[in-house]
Design an enzyme around this catalytic site. Structure first.
Site, PDB file in Angstrom:
ATOM      1  N   HIS A  32       0.802  -1.223   0.000  1.00 38.12           N
ATOM      2  CA  HIS A  32       0.000   0.000   0.000  1.00 38.12           C
ATOM      3  C   HIS A  32       0.835   1.275   0.000  1.00 38.12           C
ATOM      4  CE1 HIS A  32      -3.978  -2.017   1.463  1.00 38.12           C
ATOM      5  NE2 HIS A  32      -3.434  -2.616   0.424  1.00 38.12           N
ATOM      6  N   ASN A  72      -8.062   7.630  -9.993  1.00 37.58           N
ATOM      7  CA  ASN A  72      -7.930   8.951  -9.381  1.00 37.58           C
ATOM      8  C   ASN A  72      -6.857   8.829  -8.301  1.00 37.58           C
ATOM      9  OD1 ASN A  72      -9.994  10.124 -10.903  1.00 37.58           O
ATOM     10  ND2 ASN A  72     -11.558   9.416  -9.480  1.00 37.58           N
ATOM     11  N   GLY A  78      -9.624  13.691  -4.944  1.00 34.35           N
ATOM     12  CA  GLY A  78     -10.720  13.101  -4.195  1.00 34.35           C
ATOM     13  C   GLY A  78     -10.504  11.659  -3.809  1.00 34.35           C
ATOM     14  N   CYS A  79      -9.261  11.197  -3.889  1.00 37.99           N
ATOM     15  CA  CYS A  79      -8.955   9.813  -3.528  1.00 37.99           C
ATOM     16  C   CYS A  79      -8.923   9.689  -2.001  1.00 37.99           C
ATOM     17  CB  CYS A  79      -7.613   9.406  -4.134  1.00 37.99           C
ATOM     18  SG  CYS A  79      -7.164   7.700  -3.805  1.00 37.99           S
ATOM     19  N   SER A  80      -9.840   8.933  -1.448  1.00 40.19           N
ATOM     20  CA  SER A  80      -9.989   8.863   0.009  1.00 40.19           C
ATOM     21  C   SER A  80      -9.163   7.765   0.656  1.00 40.19           C
ATOM     22  CB  SER A  80     -11.466   8.658   0.370  1.00 40.19           C
ATOM     23  OG  SER A  80     -11.962   7.484  -0.259  1.00 40.19           O
ATOM     24  N   HIS A  83      -4.031   3.535  -0.397  1.00 39.09           N
ATOM     25  CA  HIS A  83      -3.426   2.442  -1.147  1.00 39.09           C
ATOM     26  C   HIS A  83      -3.673   2.636  -2.647  1.00 39.09           C
ATOM     27  CE1 HIS A  83      -7.577   1.023  -0.378  1.00 39.09           C
ATOM     28  NE2 HIS A  83      -7.488   0.527  -1.594  1.00 39.09           N
ATOM     29  N   HIS A  85      -4.993   2.182  -6.073  1.00 37.13           N
ATOM     30  CA  HIS A  85      -6.157   1.484  -6.605  1.00 37.13           C
ATOM     31  C   HIS A  85      -6.784   2.284  -7.736  1.00 37.13           C
ATOM     32  CE1 HIS A  85      -8.092   4.372  -3.902  1.00 37.13           C
ATOM     33  NE2 HIS A  85      -9.201   4.195  -4.587  1.00 37.13           N
ATOM     34  N   GLN A  87     -10.515   2.159 -10.579  1.00 39.93           N
ATOM     35  CA  GLN A  87     -11.898   1.717 -10.673  1.00 39.93           C
ATOM     36  C   GLN A  87     -12.216   1.285 -12.095  1.00 39.93           C
ATOM     37  OE1 GLN A  87     -14.897   4.100  -8.448  1.00 39.93           O
ATOM     38  NE2 GLN A  87     -13.204   5.465  -7.970  1.00 39.93           N
TER      39      GLN A  87
END
Length: 224
Positions: A32, A72, A78-80, A83, A85, A87
């Protein structure tokens, strides 16, 4: 069904319809702390294989007409979750941006029987003014029509409609150029650089799309 619950609406200029599809969140690494520029080319290749498999499997589903693969990266986008990743959104309708591109791709193909992006890429390679990085099979360049500062597009030199048409050598070259571009972003701004990236490929309606030429776009958040 009542309005607001997914019903079809058609009242004069007010039109709406429900959307159906399958959405997935995919991890790019089990570590991560990594991002794409910090991953080895072989590790990015595994991500590309996953993208290819998901595009094929989701695209084969009934009523899935487009598969969007995107990432993103960073708080600014806006990546919360920290790690690495991305979509995958697969859906019944084809996004308006894809329809717009497809319209121009088809007009050029019908007139010339050649890919619009392939003809464009050959011109850019000859000019050598907006090329960021290239290898044997792929080119990363700043599009002539770029809207975002530091916007970049990755294109295969060969006319490929989707990632599933790549051979093993092209797949490795795609992984290598993604890494090389992301390293340049990080080094230029001396930070783990945020962006939105997305891969546009031919729709999965079951029709042939000889005009399509797959590409990956990077949009930094520098207009915020």
């Amino acid at each position: 069904m009542a309005e607001g619950t997914g019903a079809h609406i058609s009242r004069g200029l007010l039109k709406a319809e429900p959307e159906t599809g399958i959405c997935k969140v995919v991890c790019l690494s089990t570590d991560h702390s990594l991002t794409l520029p910090l991953m080895e080319v072989e590790e990015i290749q595994k991500v590309i294989k996953m993208w290819r498999n998901e595009y094929a499997q989701l695209g084969a589903e009934k009523d899935i007409n487009y598969v969007q693969i995107f990432e993103n990266k960073g708080d600014a986008m806006g990546c919360s979750n920290p790690h690495p990743h991305g979509q995958i959104w697969s859906q019944r309708s084809i996004p308006s941006e894809v329809l717009k591109k497809g319209k121009h791709f088809k007009a050029h193909w019908d007139a010339n029987k050649r890919s619009l992006l392939q003809d464009y890429l050959e011109q850019e390679l000859e000019l050598d003014e907006r090329i960021v990085v290239k290898n044997e099979h792929f080119v990363a360049l700043v599009p002539y029509w770029a809207i975002w500062p530091y916007e970049v597009m990755i294109l295969p030199k060969k006319h490929l409609q989707h990632m599933g048409q790549m051979d093993a050598e092209e797949e490795e070259a795609f992984a290598a150029i993604i890494k090389a571009l992301c390293i340049r972003y990080d080094n230029l701004f001396q930070t783990s650089f945020p962006y939105s990236s997305g891969i546009h490929q031919q729709p999965t309606t079951g029709d042939e799309y000889p005009e399509w030429h797959f590409h990956m776009s990077f949009y930094p958040p520098l207009l915020r």
